[in-house]
Design a protein around this motif. Structure first.
Motif, short mmCIF file in Angstrom:
data_model
loop_
_atom_site.label_atom_id
_atom_site.label_comp_id
_atom_site.label_asym_id
_atom_site.label_seq_id
_atom_site.Cartn_x
_atom_site.Cartn_y
_atom_site.Cartn_z
N LEU A 79 33.56 18.01 48.50
CA LEU A 79 34.54 17.49 49.45
C LEU A 79 35.95 17.61 48.88
N ARG A 80 36.09 17.28 47.62
CA ARG A 80 37.38 17.33 46.91
C ARG A 80 37.95 18.75 46.87
N THR A 81 37.10 19.73 46.63
CA THR A 81 37.56 21.11 46.49
C THR A 81 37.70 21.84 47.82
N GLY A 82 37.27 21.21 48.90
CA GLY A 82 37.37 21.84 50.21
C GLY A 82 36.19 22.71 50.57
N GLU A 83 35.17 22.72 49.71
CA GLU A 83 33.96 23.48 50.00
C GLU A 83 33.30 22.95 51.27
N ILE A 84 33.37 21.64 51.45
CA ILE A 84 32.96 21.01 52.70
C ILE A 84 34.15 20.19 53.19
N GLN A 85 34.25 19.99 54.50
CA GLN A 85 35.38 19.25 55.06
C GLN A 85 35.04 17.81 55.37
N GLU A 86 33.77 17.54 55.61
CA GLU A 86 33.32 16.20 55.93
C GLU A 86 32.00 15.92 55.23
N LEU A 87 31.79 14.66 54.91
CA LEU A 87 30.54 14.24 54.30
C LEU A 87 30.00 13.08 55.13
N TYR A 88 28.89 13.29 55.79
CA TYR A 88 28.26 12.26 56.61
C TYR A 88 27.29 11.48 55.74
N VAL A 89 27.51 10.17 55.69
CA VAL A 89 26.66 9.30 54.86
C VAL A 89 25.91 8.34 55.76
N ASP A 90 24.61 8.36 55.65
CA ASP A 90 23.74 7.46 56.40
C ASP A 90 23.94 6.03 55.91
N ASN A 91 23.77 5.07 56.80
CA ASN A 91 23.99 3.67 56.42
C ASN A 91 23.10 3.22 55.27
N GLN A 136 31.23 4.95 61.68
CA GLN A 136 30.53 5.45 62.86
C GLN A 136 29.60 4.34 63.36
N ARG A 137 28.97 4.59 64.45
CA ARG A 137 28.01 3.62 64.99
C ARG A 137 26.83 3.43 64.03
N ASN A 138 26.28 2.25 64.06
CA ASN A 138 25.09 1.90 63.27
C ASN A 138 25.31 1.96 61.76
N GLY A 139 26.56 1.82 61.30
CA GLY A 139 26.83 1.71 59.88
C GLY A 139 26.96 3.03 59.13
N HIS A 140 26.94 4.14 59.83
CA HIS A 140 27.11 5.44 59.18
C HIS A 140 28.60 5.66 58.92
#
Length: 85
Positions: A34-46, A70-74
């Motif tokens: 995420l820091r290096t821009g290899e990915i733009q978003e990181l989705y983390v499950d609750n 996000q909804r449901n704590g994500h």
């Protein structure tokens, strides 16, 4: 298509359930991507939120990470060029 990494303990991939074990090393790897821009978003499950947050708050550039609830704590994390206040 946006470059988004879906991070779930159990995720559906090609109709096969797979389990992603989140070790501290794996979380660091994802934060670095995420820091290096290899990915733009990181989705983390609750279910993984506290494990990820524990590693995240220890980072020197912690203020550059923005968590969007996000909804449901994500949470979706993004990396900002300018740190949040």
């Amino acid at each position: 298509m946006r470059n988004v990494l879906i991070l779930l303990k159990a995720c559906l991939v090609s109709s096969i359930w797979s389990v992603v074990l989140l070790t501290q090393e794996k979380i660091m790897e994802l934060l670095n991507q995420l820091r290096t821009g290899e990915i733009q978003e990181l989705y983390v499950d609750n279910a993984d939120f506290y494990d990820v947050r524990k590693v995240l708050v220890e980072q020197e550039d912690f203020k550059h990470f923005q968590g969007i609830a996000q909804r449901n704590g994500h949470v979706i994390y993004k990396y900002l060029e300018i740190p949040r206040s």
